[in-house]
Write a protein that holds these residues in place. Structure first.
Motif, PDB file in Angstrom:
ATOM      1  N   ALA A  25       0.830  -1.208   0.000  1.00  0.00           N
ATOM      2  CA  ALA A  25       0.000   0.000   0.000  1.00  0.00           C
ATOM      3  C   ALA A  25       0.863   1.257   0.000  1.00  0.00           C
ATOM      4  CB  ALA A  25      -0.929  -0.008   1.216  1.00  0.00           C
ATOM      5  N   ARG A  26       1.958   1.218   0.779  1.00  0.00           N
ATOM      6  CA  ARG A  26       2.861   2.367   0.827  1.00  0.00           C
ATOM      7  C   ARG A  26       3.534   2.596  -0.527  1.00  0.00           C
ATOM      8  NH1 ARG A  26       5.669   0.630   4.523  1.00  0.00           N
ATOM      9  NH2 ARG A  26       4.562   1.574   6.267  1.00  0.00           N
ATOM     10  N   GLU A  27       3.977   1.515  -1.188  1.00  0.00           N
ATOM     11  CA  GLU A  27       4.616   1.641  -2.497  1.00  0.00           C
ATOM     12  C   GLU A  27       3.630   2.179  -3.535  1.00  0.00           C
ATOM     13  OE1 GLU A  27       7.720  -2.110  -1.874  1.00  0.00           O
ATOM     14  OE2 GLU A  27       6.195  -2.170  -3.435  1.00  0.00           O
ATOM     15  N   TYR A  28       2.382   1.710  -3.461  1.00  0.00           N
ATOM     16  CA  TYR A  28       1.377   2.172  -4.402  1.00  0.00           C
ATOM     17  C   TYR A  28       1.113   3.663  -4.218  1.00  0.00           C
ATOM     18  CZ  TYR A  28      -2.981   2.404  -7.007  1.00  0.00           C
ATOM     19  OH  TYR A  28      -3.951   2.731  -7.895  1.00  0.00           O
ATOM     20  N   ARG A  29       1.056   4.118  -2.952  1.00  0.00           N
ATOM     21  CA  ARG A  29       0.846   5.544  -2.689  1.00  0.00           C
ATOM     22  C   ARG A  29       2.024   6.356  -3.227  1.00  0.00           C
ATOM     23  NH1 ARG A  29       2.011   7.140   3.157  1.00  0.00           N
ATOM     24  NH2 ARG A  29       4.058   6.816   2.203  1.00  0.00           N
ATOM     25  N   ASP A  30       3.267   5.895  -3.017  1.00  0.00           N
ATOM     26  CA  ASP A  30       4.445   6.611  -3.502  1.00  0.00           C
ATOM     27  C   ASP A  30       4.443   6.702  -5.023  1.00  0.00           C
ATOM     28  OD1 ASP A  30       6.654   5.229  -0.932  1.00  0.00           O
ATOM     29  OD2 ASP A  30       5.246   6.895  -0.882  1.00  0.00           O
ATOM     30  N   ASP A  31       4.093   5.576  -5.694  1.00  0.00           N
ATOM     31  CA  ASP A  31       4.022   5.584  -7.165  1.00  0.00           C
ATOM     32  C   ASP A  31       2.975   6.574  -7.644  1.00  0.00           C
ATOM     33  OD1 ASP A  31       4.619   1.999  -7.576  1.00  0.00           O
ATOM     34  OD2 ASP A  31       5.994   3.681  -7.279  1.00  0.00           O
ATOM     35  N   ASN A  32       1.859   6.620  -6.969  1.00  0.00           N
ATOM     36  CA  ASN A  32       0.778   7.525  -7.353  1.00  0.00           C
ATOM     37  C   ASN A  32       1.212   8.982  -7.224  1.00  0.00           C
ATOM     38  OD1 ASN A  32      -2.054   8.201  -7.925  1.00  0.00           O
ATOM     39  ND2 ASN A  32      -2.044   8.938  -5.834  1.00  0.00           N
ATOM     40  N   GLU A  33       1.922   9.300  -6.126  1.00  0.00           N
ATOM     41  CA  GLU A  33       2.403  10.659  -5.940  1.00  0.00           C
ATOM     42  C   GLU A  33       3.436  11.023  -7.005  1.00  0.00           C
ATOM     43  OE1 GLU A  33       1.891  10.850  -1.051  1.00  0.00           O
ATOM     44  OE2 GLU A  33       3.870  10.736  -1.980  1.00  0.00           O
ATOM     45  N   HIS A  34       4.296  10.062  -7.366  1.00  0.00           N
ATOM     46  CA  HIS A  34       5.312  10.302  -8.380  1.00  0.00           C
ATOM     47  C   HIS A  34       4.666  10.577  -9.740  1.00  0.00           C
ATOM     48  CE1 HIS A  34       9.092  10.030 -10.516  1.00  0.00           C
ATOM     49  NE2 HIS A  34       8.593   9.070 -11.292  1.00  0.00           N
ATOM     50  N   ILE A  35       3.645   9.791 -10.088  1.00  0.00           N
ATOM     51  CA  ILE A  35       2.968   9.963 -11.375  1.00  0.00           C
ATOM     52  C   ILE A  35       2.260  11.320 -11.422  1.00  0.00           C
ATOM     53  CG2 ILE A  35       1.080   9.097 -12.812  1.00  0.00           C
ATOM     54  CD1 ILE A  35       1.868   6.282 -11.914  1.00  0.00           C
TER      55      ILE A  35
END
Length: 205
Positions: free
Chosen positions: A143-153
Motif C-alpha cells: 500500500a505504501r509503495e502504491y501511494r508513492d508511485d501515485n504521488e510520483h505519477i
C-alpha cells in the motif's frame, strides 16, 4: 512498553505493547467479549475452541480488509482522476490493517499464555497468526509503495503540463517572429526592386 492485566474468560493475562494502556485494555475487553459471545452461543464447546474461533473471526476481518484493498487496486485504472479518493481509501485501509495487526498481536499473546497453561495445543494457531502478521506487513508495504508511485505519477503529470504550456508559448513566439521576418523580407524586396518602387509611386501620386 505498557503492560496491563486483563481477565479474559475468568483467567488473568498480562498484556504488553507499545500502545496506550487504554488501547491494550480495549483489546483485552474485545477479545474477552468475542470469547464470551462464542461460548454463549455454543455452550458445549471448550474454552480452547472458543479462543480458536475468536482468532478465526479476527483473521476473517483481516482478510476482508485485504480483499477490499485488492479491489481498490484493481479499480484504480486512472491514477490522476482518482488519486485523492484512492489515497484516502488506502490510508483508511492502512489504519484498519494496523488496528487488526494490533488486535492479532494481543490475541496471539493471550493465546500464548493459554498455551502455557493448557499445553501445546495452540502451537499451530500461533504459527498461523505469525504468518498472518507477515502478510499484514507485506500488504502495508504494498500500500505504501502504491501511494508513492501515485504521488510520483501525479508530480510527473504536473511537470509535463507545465512543459507543454512552455512549448505552446515558444511556438507562438516563433510564429510571430516568422511573420515579422516575412513582412521585413517583403519590405526589403520592394526597396531593392526599382520597378516595384516605380509602381508604388504611380499608385501613390
Amino acid at each position: 512498553m505498557n503492560r496491563v492485566t486483563m481477565r479474559i474468560n475468568g483467567t488473568e493475562y498480562s498484556i504488553k505493547g507499545n500502545e496506550t494502556e487504554e488501547h491494550l485494555r480495549r483489546v483485552g475487553t474485545t477479545v474477552n467479549k468475542m470469547i464470551e459471545s462464542i461460548l454463549e452461543k455454543n455452550y458445549m464447546i471448550s474454552t480452547q475452541s472458543a479462543a480458536v474461533l475468536a482468532a478465526m473471526n479476527a483473521v476473517d476481518e483481516k482478510l476482508k480488509a485485504e480483499d477490499k484493498l485488492t479491489t481498490v487496486k484493481s479499480q484504480a485504472g486512472s491514477v490522476e482522476s482518482g488519486a485523492a479518493s484512492l489515497n484516502k481509501e488506502i490510508s483508511d485501509l492502512k489504519l484498519e490493517i494496523d488496528r487488526l495487526r494490533s488486535e492479532n498481536e494481543n490475541l496471539a499473546k493471550a493465546l500464548e499464555d493459554r498455551k502455557n497453561n493448557e499445553g501445546d495445543d495452540l502451537l499451530a494457531k500461533d504459527k498461523e497468526i505469525k504468518r498472518l502478521e507477515t502478510e499484514l506487513h507485506l500488504t502495508s508495504e504494498s500500500a505504501r509503495e502504491y501511494r508513492d508511485d501515485n504521488e510520483h505519477i501525479s508530480k510527473m503529470n504536473k511537470e509535463l503540463k507545465f512543459e507543454l504550456q512552455s512549448y505552446k508559448y515558444k511556438v507562438l513566439d516563433l510564429q510571430k517572429k516568422l511573420f515579422d521576418t516575412q513582412i521585413n523580407q517583403v519590405k526589403d524586396k520592394k526597396e531593392r526592386n526599382p520597378v516595384i518602387r516605380e509602381k508604388a509611386r504611380s499608385t501613390n501620386p
